[in-house]
Design a protein around this motif. Sequence first.
Motif, PDB file in Angstrom:
ATOM      1  N   HIS A  75      -1.920   5.680  -4.782  1.00 29.24           N
ATOM      2  CA  HIS A  75      -1.426   6.551  -3.722  1.00 29.24           C
ATOM      3  C   HIS A  75      -0.083   6.032  -3.215  1.00 29.24           C
ATOM      4  N   LEU A 103       1.381   9.075   7.279  1.00 25.08           N
ATOM      5  CA  LEU A 103       0.282   8.130   7.112  1.00 25.08           C
ATOM      6  C   LEU A 103      -0.662   8.105   8.299  1.00 25.08           C
ATOM      7  N   SER A 104      -0.210   8.514   9.474  1.00 32.80           N
ATOM      8  CA  SER A 104      -1.009   8.370  10.686  1.00 32.80           C
ATOM      9  C   SER A 104      -1.232   9.720  11.346  1.00 32.80           C
ATOM     10  N   GLN A 107      -6.781   7.158   8.723  1.00 36.33           N
ATOM     11  CA  GLN A 107      -5.416   6.655   8.675  1.00 36.33           C
ATOM     12  C   GLN A 107      -5.218   5.776   7.451  1.00 36.33           C
ATOM     13  N   ARG A 108      -4.107   5.995   6.753  1.00 38.46           N
ATOM     14  CA  ARG A 108      -3.778   5.189   5.589  1.00 38.46           C
ATOM     15  C   ARG A 108      -2.852   4.048   5.987  1.00 38.46           C
ATOM     16  N   HIS A 109      -2.983   2.952   5.281  1.00 37.14           N
ATOM     17  CA  HIS A 109      -2.192   1.769   5.560  1.00 37.14           C
ATOM     18  C   HIS A 109      -1.205   1.531   4.423  1.00 37.14           C
ATOM     19  N   THR A 118       0.270  -0.814   1.898  1.00 32.25           N
ATOM     20  CA  THR A 118      -0.110  -2.076   1.265  1.00 32.25           C
ATOM     21  C   THR A 118       1.071  -2.763   0.587  1.00 32.25           C
ATOM     22  N   THR A 123      -0.112   3.068  -0.557  1.00 34.98           N
ATOM     23  CA  THR A 123      -0.998   3.200   0.587  1.00 34.98           C
ATOM     24  C   THR A 123      -2.457   3.035   0.192  1.00 34.98           C
ATOM     25  N   SER A 124      -3.286   2.762   1.202  1.00 36.37           N
ATOM     26  CA  SER A 124      -4.725   2.626   1.019  1.00 36.37           C
ATOM     27  C   SER A 124      -5.390   3.038   2.316  1.00 36.37           C
ATOM     28  N   ASP A 125      -6.607   3.605   2.202  1.00 39.37           N
ATOM     29  CA  ASP A 125      -7.380   3.923   3.402  1.00 39.37           C
ATOM     30  C   ASP A 125      -8.491   2.911   3.636  1.00 39.37           C
ATOM     31  N   ASP A 126      -8.376   1.740   3.024  1.00 34.79           N
ATOM     32  CA  ASP A 126      -9.352   0.666   3.204  1.00 34.79           C
ATOM     33  C   ASP A 126      -9.238   0.128   4.638  1.00 34.79           C
TER      34      ASP A 126
END
Length: 427
Positions: free
Chosen positions: A198, A334-335, A358-360, A362, A421-424
Amino acid sequence: MKRCPTGHATHPQWRMAAALVLAQLRAQMALPGYAHAPTLGLLYITDHYASEAQTLLDFLSAELPEVTDWSGTVGIGVCASNAQYFDEPALAVMLLDIPCDQYRVFSGVAPLPRVGEGRFVAHTALVHADGNTPDVTGLVAEMAERTTSGYVFGGLAASRGASVQFAVGGSGNLAGHGAAGGVFLGGLSGVAWGPGVHWLSRITQGCQPVGPVQRITAAQDNVVLALDGEPALDVLLRTLDVSLEGDPQIAVERVRATLAGLMDAGEEPGTCARTGHFGPDTRVRQILGLDGARHGVALAESIEPGMWLAFCQCRAAAAHADLTRICAEVREELSPDVLEPFLLGSTAPEQALAVPPQRHITGAIYVSCSTRGGSHWGGPGAELRAVRHALGDVPLVGFFAAGEIAGHHVYGYTGVLTVFTSDDPTI
């Protein structure tokens, strides 16, 4: 995808710089939320280390045996989060833990297959290229066609010595890479990303129009002869408010400080006309000379009638504002605002739960034009500080290029920001 360990350092001796980078990488790999066993490394060096490229790559590969794949290139400068090393010996490294079936390193000896011709499907690609390669712009466009998104990003190597590129795939397990040594000259190389990776990518222009957008109505080769039916040289001189009949030195100085923003014939220049800023459909090119006999303007690109043109100039304030804008767009995408249902008067809290998490960020790759480095922004590292101020302390590496790649074009005087990005929630 976990946060990407990054390291960067400068030192006259590349071994000392590499040792400092390794210490940073190993420290971050031991932290929660960071990749513990990455297999892909991105390596960017300044041209001070270009002659030692193979030895440097071999050293890093030996010290990081778990990293079986490498990609990267050389620039006049390299950058990291909140830091830039311009015209000094330095390197920057990022490590990624992407699943092996979601990326593929490619090069001239192991090219990326066309869509539908192999098991691996490329959604996008990070592309490094040698600007001296014949028809490099056409090769970049053809590379974009080998992805399902039609979008690639990256830049042209910038070096006063060898324009080296790094490309190692699977520690020799992928056909073609094993005997190559990992360091290439000429052509294209990079990393293709699968649909499971992503990402978001934006381009920021470093120039602002100083005149209206006009259609090129006559041209020959790389010379613009007429804009909206008027001699192109007359339009340029009027836009800059100078005359060749007055003080020619003043006219020459203003022309030298001016560039040309080009848009293809099929594009609609409405965004530029409305906002006064160039969008991603604009490619900025140098003015190479003036054709007094034909009242034309020669540019560093072949020109066809029907294209659009706006004369422009590099302005640090405009470049800073546009960089801030694209970073804000990334943060906004992303937010998502989970409070919006309540702000709109919704009485169903479960609606908020339906909003995507929310995606972060990375990791991030930033490729900037060499002309934007140094003191253009008013001080060393100001450009990267602007990115960090807008995005936060995210892992980032990149380089200062001889041309920037985004979509299917090669740009100049721009910056290309791409984030993974990651949603972890544990990151």
